[in-house]
Enzyme design. Sequence first.
Site, short mmCIF file in Angstrom:
data_model
loop_
_atom_site.label_atom_id
_atom_site.label_comp_id
_atom_site.label_asym_id
_atom_site.label_seq_id
_atom_site.Cartn_x
_atom_site.Cartn_y
_atom_site.Cartn_z
N LYS A 151 0.84 -1.21 0.00
CA LYS A 151 0.00 0.00 0.00
C LYS A 151 0.87 1.25 0.00
O LYS A 151 0.58 2.23 -0.69
CB LYS A 151 -0.89 0.02 1.25
CG LYS A 151 -2.01 -0.97 1.25
CD LYS A 151 -2.87 -0.72 2.49
CE LYS A 151 -4.05 -1.66 2.58
NZ LYS A 151 -4.86 -1.39 3.78
N ASP B 67 -8.70 1.62 4.63
CA ASP B 67 -9.19 0.26 4.80
C ASP B 67 -9.89 -0.14 3.52
O ASP B 67 -10.62 0.67 2.93
CB ASP B 67 -10.12 0.15 6.00
CG ASP B 67 -10.17 -1.29 6.51
OD1 ASP B 67 -9.10 -1.89 6.68
OD2 ASP B 67 -11.27 -1.82 6.73
N TYR C 265 -5.89 -9.85 -3.38
CA TYR C 265 -6.76 -10.50 -4.36
C TYR C 265 -6.47 -10.03 -5.80
O TYR C 265 -7.24 -10.33 -6.70
CB TYR C 265 -8.23 -10.20 -4.01
CG TYR C 265 -8.66 -10.73 -2.65
CD1 TYR C 265 -9.17 -12.02 -2.52
CD2 TYR C 265 -8.55 -9.96 -1.50
CE1 TYR C 265 -9.58 -12.51 -1.28
CE2 TYR C 265 -8.95 -10.44 -0.26
CZ TYR C 265 -9.46 -11.71 -0.15
OH TYR C 265 -9.85 -12.19 1.08
N ASP C 266 -5.39 -9.29 -6.01
CA ASP C 266 -5.08 -8.78 -7.36
C ASP C 266 -5.09 -9.85 -8.46
O ASP C 266 -5.58 -9.58 -9.56
CB ASP C 266 -3.72 -8.05 -7.37
CG ASP C 266 -3.82 -6.63 -6.83
OD1 ASP C 266 -4.95 -6.12 -6.70
OD2 ASP C 266 -2.77 -6.04 -6.55
N HIS D 149 -9.16 1.41 -6.91
CA HIS D 149 -9.91 1.93 -5.77
C HIS D 149 -9.06 2.86 -4.91
O HIS D 149 -9.48 3.93 -4.52
CB HIS D 149 -10.40 0.73 -4.95
CG HIS D 149 -9.33 -0.33 -4.77
ND1 HIS D 149 -8.76 -0.98 -5.83
CD2 HIS D 149 -8.69 -0.78 -3.68
CE1 HIS D 149 -7.84 -1.82 -5.40
NE2 HIS D 149 -7.77 -1.72 -4.09
P1 IMP Z 1 -6.83 -3.79 4.66
O1 IMP Z 1 -7.69 -4.23 5.81
O2 IMP Z 1 -7.20 -2.48 4.11
O3 IMP Z 1 -5.37 -3.88 4.98
O4 IMP Z 1 -7.04 -4.80 3.46
C1 IMP Z 1 -7.75 -5.98 3.60
C2 IMP Z 1 -7.32 -7.00 2.59
O5 IMP Z 1 -7.86 -6.63 1.34
C3 IMP Z 1 -5.82 -7.15 2.37
O6 IMP Z 1 -5.27 -8.08 3.26
C4 IMP Z 1 -5.76 -7.67 0.96
O7 IMP Z 1 -5.97 -9.07 0.94
C5 IMP Z 1 -6.98 -7.00 0.33
N1 IMP Z 1 -6.60 -5.80 -0.42
C6 IMP Z 1 -6.50 -4.52 0.02
N2 IMP Z 1 -6.14 -3.72 -0.98
C7 IMP Z 1 -5.99 -4.51 -2.08
C8 IMP Z 1 -5.59 -4.25 -3.42
O8 IMP Z 1 -5.29 -3.13 -3.84
N3 IMP Z 1 -5.55 -5.32 -4.23
C9 IMP Z 1 -5.87 -6.60 -3.82
N4 IMP Z 1 -6.22 -6.89 -2.58
C10 IMP Z 1 -6.28 -5.85 -1.71
#
Ligand code: IMP
Length: 193
Positions: free
Chosen positions: A13, A69, A150-151, A176
């Site tokens: 990130k 988030d 999940y990319d 996003h």
């Molecule tokens: P977080 O709680 O915002 O850190 O993100 C939750 C989860 O969503 C992460 O562990 C990733 O598996 C997924 N995630 C967040 N951002 C992305 C992204 O840009 N691409 C793919 N998966 C993402």
Amino acid sequence: MEQIVFVTNNEHKLKEIRSLTPRTFRILSLSDVNFHQDIPETSPTLEGNALEKARFFHDRTGLNCFADDTGLEVDALGGLPGVNSARFASDHDYYKNMVHLLELMNNIDNRKARFRTVIALIINDKEYLFEGIVNGHITREPRGNNGFGYDPIFIPEEDTRTFAQMTLQEKNQYSHRQRAFSKLIDFLQASFS
Ligand code: IMP
């Protein structure tokens, strides 16, 4: 130059956000400001978690900051994994979470999904929220090695490749996180120019 702390321990990130930051701003990481505490994330909503992370840091340092988030919301699963995206099958194990989602969707033809990011900004002790959404669909198998989370199984509706098949700059065109962050930058530029 404006300095602001990005409250995250996620190197992916941080890299994405830095690649989107205009030269007039400097994004500091938690290690740049010697902050090494675990950041809580206990809310049932993306908005709540983004605010919780930003407030946790701001309450302890008084520094201007923002936190994001993100959730992957799948239509046929009623919006799951959503706020539980990081722990869907196993805590922060990107591969297991992705495989679990593909297994759940094995017999599902409606593959529509979206990534939603909420960024909470705390600046001069005031709080603001910014949202970014990209619509797309879930593939039947992982493709590509770039990115994270999940990319490899998400294709934005503007393209035919998964985010993991794109360079960082290509993902940035649609993502996003880019959409939420550009609203934050516009806000800061309008407020402090
Ligand atoms: P977080 O709680 O915002 O850190 O993100 C939750 C989860 O969503 C992460 O562990 C990733 O598996 C997924 N995630 C967040 N951002 C992305 C992204 O840009 N691409 C793919 N998966 C993402």
